[in-house]
Design an enzyme around this catalytic site. Sequence first.
Site, PDB file in Angstrom:
ATOM      1  N   ASN A  99     -21.385 -16.878 -15.585  1.00  0.00           N
ATOM      2  CA  ASN A  99     -20.728 -17.983 -16.274  1.00  0.00           C
ATOM      3  C   ASN A  99     -21.747 -18.764 -17.102  1.00  0.00           C
ATOM      4  OD1 ASN A  99     -18.207 -19.805 -16.437  1.00  0.00           O
ATOM      5  ND2 ASN A  99     -19.856 -21.238 -16.049  1.00  0.00           N
ATOM      6  N   GLU A 100     -21.514 -18.854 -18.415  1.00  0.00           N
ATOM      7  CA  GLU A 100     -22.325 -19.677 -19.318  1.00  0.00           C
ATOM      8  C   GLU A 100     -23.820 -19.495 -19.078  1.00  0.00           C
ATOM      9  OE1 GLU A 100     -20.806 -23.703 -18.937  1.00  0.00           O
ATOM     10  OE2 GLU A 100     -19.216 -23.303 -20.372  1.00  0.00           O
ATOM     11  N   GLU A 120     -12.886 -20.982 -22.455  1.00  0.00           N
ATOM     12  CA  GLU A 120     -12.584 -22.301 -21.888  1.00  0.00           C
ATOM     13  C   GLU A 120     -12.248 -23.225 -23.059  1.00  0.00           C
ATOM     14  OE1 GLU A 120     -15.658 -23.864 -19.355  1.00  0.00           O
ATOM     15  OE2 GLU A 120     -15.822 -22.003 -18.199  1.00  0.00           O
TER      16      GLU A 120
END
Length: 666
Positions: free
Chosen positions: A141-142, A312
Amino acid sequence: MTVGVCYFPEHWSRDRWEEDIEQMAEAGIEYVRMAEFSWSRIEPEPGEIDLSWLDEAVSLIGDHGMEAVLCTPTATPPKWLVDQRPSILQEEPDGTVRHYGSRRHYCFNSPVYREETRRIVSTMADHFADNPHVAGWQTDNEYGCHETIRCWCDDCATAFREWLRETYGDVDSLNEAWGTSFWSQTVRSFEEVDPPRHTAAEHHPSRLLDYYRFSAESAVDYNALHADLLREANDEWFVAHNFMGDFDSCDVYGFADDLDLITWDSYPTGFAQDRRQGAATADELRAGDPDQVGLNHDLYRGAKQQPFWVMEQQPGDINWPPYAPQPGEGAMRLWAHHAVAHGADTVVYFRWRRCREGQEQYHAGLRKQDGSPDRGYHDADRAATELAELDLDPVDADVAVLHDYDNHWATSIQPHAPDWEYWTHMRQYYRALRARSVQADVVHPDWDLSGYDAVVAPALHLVDDDLASKLRAEVADGTELLLTVRSGTKDPFNKLPDAPAPGPLADIVGATVDQHESLPEQLDRTVTYDGETYDYRTFAEWLDADGATVAGSHVGGVGDGNAAITDHDVGDGHVAYCGVWPEADLADAVVSDLLDRAGVAHSERFPTGVRAAERDGYTWVTNFTSDPVSVTPPEDARWVVGDDTVDAFGASVYEGPAADLSVDEG
Ligand SMILES: [Zn+2]
């Protein structure tokens, strides 16, 4: 065009899931992303795997006609793992350990963590390999969030030395490439090169640039581990990662071959405050800056030159910027339309429900913590309905904007002015294109540029003979090229070559840089261009024309009368060089001349906050301002969403070209 949502079943009791998932389906949601921070739930004790809860959630999603996007949970290694293998933790330049207690606390170069990653990723991949309701995966994630691309631990020191050995072969070549005679920095072996840890003064710029490259490649290598294991289990899955906005340490181009799908996380009201020069306006605090968000859309579309996802999408108020104003009424719908206009195929809202615990309690969801609809829910519902009707081809852009993290890093290592900032400089030209409704691909200079009528290359700082030859051939073949300040100044090792800037580009520019200066606002910052006077900012060059036509000159200051902007015919094309960082009016003048020469259709110049973007024959008119805007589309346009009065924070869509749209005087 589809809409999705991020969901954390582990935050809610099991008896709530069915209702949540039923409401998602009712809102037209098609994808549900899950599990990116769930390692301690998946493996509560070392070796004890429990995926039954995720099986149940995925089944419910499938039962309601939706698909799951699962995530590898590696952004948050659990406490027991950190205690067992503390060497996985990252270190700061001064040796401070980044301890357990938040997220992203592992090092990409830790052999131990790579082993643990292989274990958890293959366990999950094998478990879900035959599950028909899993569409694909997000890796981790990110990458790099909270400044975690770069680490200075001992594992990184070892890996950096190996990277240097592979890059340079022998240590004499490294000394030569970096130029280590300066300040007694010659090394006798690769073992003598440490990560750039805390020092009294600044680090050697060549060493620092290589450390940034090495760090970015470390993340790419680490990601490939995930991608390979996922594909081994099921090669029908897509493999994606969610990148971030205006982010500078993670090189997305390096990931393009390993990912099927590039996605990113868009938080417009946060970006306008948190990572952009200048105070956000009232409208930007409510809806963000369309060109800041748009540039990121175009970067992540350009990275694979295919449609992307917003993984997102801001759903309402958020927790991390300085202030958290409520978005304007309708903004959550506007952002989905804006993303699709720039080439998104799917917009996934983050998150379904506001969570009741942990670090993000002040971050909205589409639903409130009690499960009732929040402001974003109705917007997402409406966007899903409107976008479901549209089946669109990818964006087809006539213009490329060149972007390269190496140039970003090199100019940020030696910015030469407190307000030099690569994204901001680049965005000045991008804004000029977007204000005239032109779609642009943001692409790496090494990519094939032959399909573009015009190429804008902001601060193309590091240039070697190969890149210069490629651009020379493109221009000779008819491409219109615009180069800007600091171009061709350095070689790929971040050193000045013998030749003055623009170095190997001098022959196609038809001019060289005699002097450069950076200037605060107390000094004269004015040039003429095409008979008009314009302001510029921050950085200026005095040009010696040698074959080029002088199109603009400095006015006032010690550079008074020197050439500032030049034009040069090269074969069937043309090279313009803008030797100042233009303010908006000059950027518009230079860019609209470029578009005219290239024959790229464009609209009149639109006011700030109002933008039009064409995709597959449809034009989106997006209004990021708090006043309705009245527009006149081409005569035979057919409205498919909304009409010629575009609401405050609203969007309308018509079938017809963007270049023929005009905004009515209000
Ligand atoms: Zn490390």
